[in-house]
Design a protein around this motif. Structure first.
Motif, PDB file in Angstrom:
ATOM      1  N   THR A   2       1.722  -6.667 -34.063  1.00 11.55           N
ATOM      2  CA  THR A   2       0.879  -6.918 -32.911  1.00 11.55           C
ATOM      3  C   THR A   2      -0.280  -5.947 -32.921  1.00 11.55           C
ATOM      4  O   THR A   2      -0.230  -4.899 -33.539  1.00 11.55           O
ATOM      5  CB  THR A   2       1.680  -6.762 -31.603  1.00 11.55           C
ATOM      6  OG1 THR A   2       2.255  -5.461 -31.585  1.00 11.55           O
ATOM      7  CG2 THR A   2       2.732  -7.822 -31.480  1.00 11.55           C
ATOM      8  N   ARG A  38      -0.476  -7.351 -25.836  1.00  7.90           N
ATOM      9  CA  ARG A  38      -0.521  -7.295 -27.287  1.00  7.90           C
ATOM     10  C   ARG A  38      -0.483  -8.722 -27.823  1.00  7.90           C
ATOM     11  O   ARG A  38       0.173  -9.575 -27.254  1.00  7.90           O
ATOM     12  CB  ARG A  38       0.683  -6.524 -27.830  1.00  7.90           C
ATOM     13  CG  ARG A  38       0.744  -5.109 -27.296  1.00  7.90           C
ATOM     14  CD  ARG A  38       2.053  -4.392 -27.565  1.00  7.90           C
ATOM     15  NE  ARG A  38       3.293  -5.107 -27.379  1.00  7.90           N
ATOM     16  CZ  ARG A  38       3.925  -5.278 -26.213  1.00  7.90           C
ATOM     17  NH1 ARG A  38       3.386  -4.829 -25.105  1.00  7.90           N
ATOM     18  NH2 ARG A  38       5.072  -5.898 -26.150  1.00  7.90           N
ATOM     19  N   SER A  40       0.013 -11.276 -31.338  1.00  9.82           N
ATOM     20  CA  SER A  40       0.507 -11.391 -32.697  1.00  9.82           C
ATOM     21  C   SER A  40      -0.690 -11.376 -33.637  1.00  9.82           C
ATOM     22  O   SER A  40      -1.746 -11.924 -33.321  1.00  9.82           O
ATOM     23  CB  SER A  40       1.283 -12.701 -32.833  1.00  9.82           C
ATOM     24  OG  SER A  40       1.644 -12.913 -34.161  1.00  9.82           O
ATOM     25  N   ARG A  56      16.162 -17.355 -26.777  1.00  7.06           N
ATOM     26  CA  ARG A  56      15.993 -16.440 -25.645  1.00  7.06           C
ATOM     27  C   ARG A  56      16.509 -17.079 -24.358  1.00  7.06           C
ATOM     28  O   ARG A  56      17.151 -16.424 -23.538  1.00  7.06           O
ATOM     29  CB  ARG A  56      14.513 -16.068 -25.513  1.00  7.06           C
ATOM     30  CG  ARG A  56      14.242 -15.028 -24.446  1.00  7.06           C
ATOM     31  CD  ARG A  56      12.794 -14.592 -24.460  1.00  7.06           C
ATOM     32  NE  ARG A  56      12.544 -13.842 -25.687  1.00  7.06           N
ATOM     33  CZ  ARG A  56      11.406 -13.885 -26.367  1.00  7.06           C
ATOM     34  NH1 ARG A  56      10.413 -14.625 -25.948  1.00  7.06           N
ATOM     35  NH2 ARG A  56      11.252 -13.164 -27.444  1.00  7.06           N
ATOM     36  N   THR A  87       1.181 -15.975 -30.431  1.00  2.00           N
ATOM     37  CA  THR A  87       1.872 -15.483 -29.236  1.00  2.00           C
ATOM     38  C   THR A  87       1.286 -14.150 -28.777  1.00  2.00           C
ATOM     39  O   THR A  87       0.734 -13.390 -29.577  1.00  2.00           O
ATOM     40  CB  THR A  87       3.383 -15.308 -29.479  1.00  2.00           C
ATOM     41  OG1 THR A  87       3.585 -14.434 -30.582  1.00  2.00           O
ATOM     42  CG2 THR A  87       4.053 -16.641 -29.745  1.00  2.00           C
ATOM     43  N   LEU A  89       2.229 -10.810 -25.943  1.00  2.00           N
ATOM     44  CA  LEU A  89       3.232 -10.157 -25.110  1.00  2.00           C
ATOM     45  C   LEU A  89       2.513  -9.345 -24.041  1.00  2.00           C
ATOM     46  O   LEU A  89       1.568  -8.620 -24.338  1.00  2.00           O
ATOM     47  CB  LEU A  89       4.118  -9.240 -25.953  1.00  2.00           C
ATOM     48  CG  LEU A  89       4.865  -9.913 -27.095  1.00  2.00           C
ATOM     49  CD1 LEU A  89       5.582  -8.871 -27.944  1.00  2.00           C
ATOM     50  CD2 LEU A  89       5.846 -10.924 -26.558  1.00  2.00           C
ATOM     51  N   ASP A  91       3.358  -6.764 -20.770  1.00  2.00           N
ATOM     52  CA  ASP A  91       4.310  -5.989 -19.977  1.00  2.00           C
ATOM     53  C   ASP A  91       3.669  -5.710 -18.624  1.00  2.00           C
ATOM     54  O   ASP A  91       2.525  -5.244 -18.567  1.00  2.00           O
ATOM     55  CB  ASP A  91       4.627  -4.647 -20.629  1.00  2.00           C
ATOM     56  CG  ASP A  91       5.211  -4.784 -22.026  1.00  2.00           C
ATOM     57  OD1 ASP A  91       5.732  -5.866 -22.347  1.00  2.00           O
ATOM     58  OD2 ASP A  91       5.128  -3.814 -22.792  1.00  2.00           O
ATOM     59  N   ARG A  95       6.660  -2.333 -15.655  1.00  2.00           N
ATOM     60  CA  ARG A  95       7.660  -2.775 -16.626  1.00  2.00           C
ATOM     61  C   ARG A  95       8.820  -3.533 -15.974  1.00  2.00           C
ATOM     62  O   ARG A  95       9.919  -3.584 -16.500  1.00  2.00           O
ATOM     63  CB  ARG A  95       8.159  -1.610 -17.471  1.00  2.00           C
ATOM     64  CG  ARG A  95       7.027  -0.974 -18.275  1.00  2.00           C
ATOM     65  CD  ARG A  95       7.441   0.052 -19.291  1.00  2.00           C
ATOM     66  NE  ARG A  95       8.490  -0.312 -20.198  1.00  2.00           N
ATOM     67  CZ  ARG A  95       8.336  -1.008 -21.319  1.00  2.00           C
ATOM     68  NH1 ARG A  95       7.147  -1.452 -21.650  1.00  2.00           N
ATOM     69  NH2 ARG A  95       9.359  -1.264 -22.105  1.00  2.00           N
ATOM     70  N   PHE A  98       8.603  -8.808 -18.407  1.00  2.00           N
ATOM     71  CA  PHE A  98       8.033  -8.934 -19.743  1.00  2.00           C
ATOM     72  C   PHE A  98       7.666 -10.397 -19.946  1.00  2.00           C
ATOM     73  O   PHE A  98       8.516 -11.270 -19.836  1.00  2.00           O
ATOM     74  CB  PHE A  98       9.029  -8.464 -20.812  1.00  2.00           C
ATOM     75  CG  PHE A  98       9.450  -7.037 -20.624  1.00  2.00           C
ATOM     76  CD1 PHE A  98       8.565  -6.005 -20.847  1.00  2.00           C
ATOM     77  CD2 PHE A  98      10.731  -6.737 -20.202  1.00  2.00           C
ATOM     78  CE1 PHE A  98       8.951  -4.685 -20.663  1.00  2.00           C
ATOM     79  CE2 PHE A  98      11.124  -5.425 -20.023  1.00  2.00           C
ATOM     80  CZ  PHE A  98      10.234  -4.395 -20.251  1.00  2.00           C
ATOM     81  N   THR A 100       5.843 -13.594 -22.205  1.00  2.00           N
ATOM     82  CA  THR A 100       5.449 -14.108 -23.511  1.00  2.00           C
ATOM     83  C   THR A 100       4.460 -15.235 -23.269  1.00  2.00           C
ATOM     84  O   THR A 100       4.729 -16.149 -22.487  1.00  2.00           O
ATOM     85  CB  THR A 100       6.663 -14.629 -24.305  1.00  2.00           C
ATOM     86  OG1 THR A 100       7.629 -13.585 -24.426  1.00  2.00           O
ATOM     87  CG2 THR A 100       6.239 -15.083 -25.695  1.00  2.00           C
ATOM     88  N   TYR A 102       2.140 -18.238 -24.966  1.00  2.00           N
ATOM     89  CA  TYR A 102       2.124 -19.123 -26.127  1.00  2.00           C
ATOM     90  C   TYR A 102       0.768 -19.824 -26.203  1.00  2.00           C
ATOM     91  O   TYR A 102       0.428 -20.606 -25.326  1.00  2.00           O
ATOM     92  CB  TYR A 102       3.237 -20.157 -26.021  1.00  2.00           C
ATOM     93  CG  TYR A 102       4.605 -19.541 -25.843  1.00  2.00           C
ATOM     94  CD1 TYR A 102       5.354 -19.121 -26.941  1.00  2.00           C
ATOM     95  CD2 TYR A 102       5.153 -19.378 -24.574  1.00  2.00           C
ATOM     96  CE1 TYR A 102       6.611 -18.556 -26.770  1.00  2.00           C
ATOM     97  CE2 TYR A 102       6.399 -18.816 -24.408  1.00  2.00           C
ATOM     98  CZ  TYR A 102       7.131 -18.401 -25.505  1.00  2.00           C
ATOM     99  OH  TYR A 102       8.374 -17.849 -25.346  1.00  2.00           O
ATOM    100  N   CYS A 113       3.787 -20.065 -20.716  1.00  2.00           N
ATOM    101  CA  CYS A 113       4.010 -18.659 -20.403  1.00  2.00           C
ATOM    102  C   CYS A 113       5.425 -18.529 -19.862  1.00  2.00           C
ATOM    103  O   CYS A 113       5.868 -19.346 -19.051  1.00  2.00           O
ATOM    104  CB  CYS A 113       2.994 -18.207 -19.365  1.00  2.00           C
ATOM    105  SG  CYS A 113       3.255 -16.529 -18.757  1.00  2.00           S
TER     106      CYS A 113
END
Length: 171
Positions: A2, A38, A40, A56, A87, A89, A91, A95, A98, A100, A102, A113
């Motif tokens: 990343t 971050r 990919s 997941r 992808t 990420l 945070d 925190r 988290f 993700t 797409y 998401c």
């Protein structure tokens, strides 16, 4: 891998986080509040990204994790066959979540998401699983429960060693 920097051709991400899934609005809030983002460094085939998301979702259901939009994301990703995804990420600043994200292969279209809540009970669930099965991901996982302590360590099992090719083998 990343990278901390944004993709040069990526439009305003906050504007892209509309209503693809129920996780988009909280992700937009986390991004605008200064969440760590971050991306990919390369695209991945649809079956890889879809498989990770589905795994997941199954894991989250099994151990009782709180999720947002994960089931919706799996459904959306399953409609996009024979394509590649990028992808990201995100945070939340505290925190607590988290996310993700797409994207299409160019990184200019947000498809879905999802979010997983960072909750204390997660660690207990994982610890129980590790203690009962011996590892999180099978024989190659090096994270083990310290006997009787209930804590996770990064110690390599003594029965494993690295061969000259770098692969772990049983002694």
């Amino acid at each position: 891998m990343t990278s901390q920097s944004e993709h040069p051709a990526r439009p305003d991400l906050a504007a892209m986080l509309t209503d693809q899934t129920t996780a988009c609005a909280p992700a937009r809030e986390a991004l605008l509040a200064g969440g760590r983002l971050r991306f990919s460094s390369r695209v991945a085939p649809d079956w890889t990204v879809r498989g990770i998301a589905a795994t997941r979702l199954g894991w989250a259901r099994k151990v009782g994790l709180v999720t947002l939009g994960l089931d919706e994301s799996v459904e959306i990703l399953s409609r996009h066959r024979d394509v590649s995804f990028l992808t990201g990420l995100l945070d939340a600043p505290d925190r607590s979540w988290f996310f993700t994200l797409y994207f299409d292969a160019t990184g200019t279209g947000l498809l879905a998401c999802s979010a997983v809540k960072n909750q204390p009970s997660t660690r207990k669930s994982v610890r129980r699983f590790v203690e009962s099965s011996g590892s999180l991901a099978g024989a190659h996982d090096q994270t083990k429960a310290a006997p009787g302590s209930g804590e996770l360590t990064d110690e390599r099992p003594r029965s494993l060693h690295r061969s000259s090719s770098g692969r772990e083998e049983h002694a």
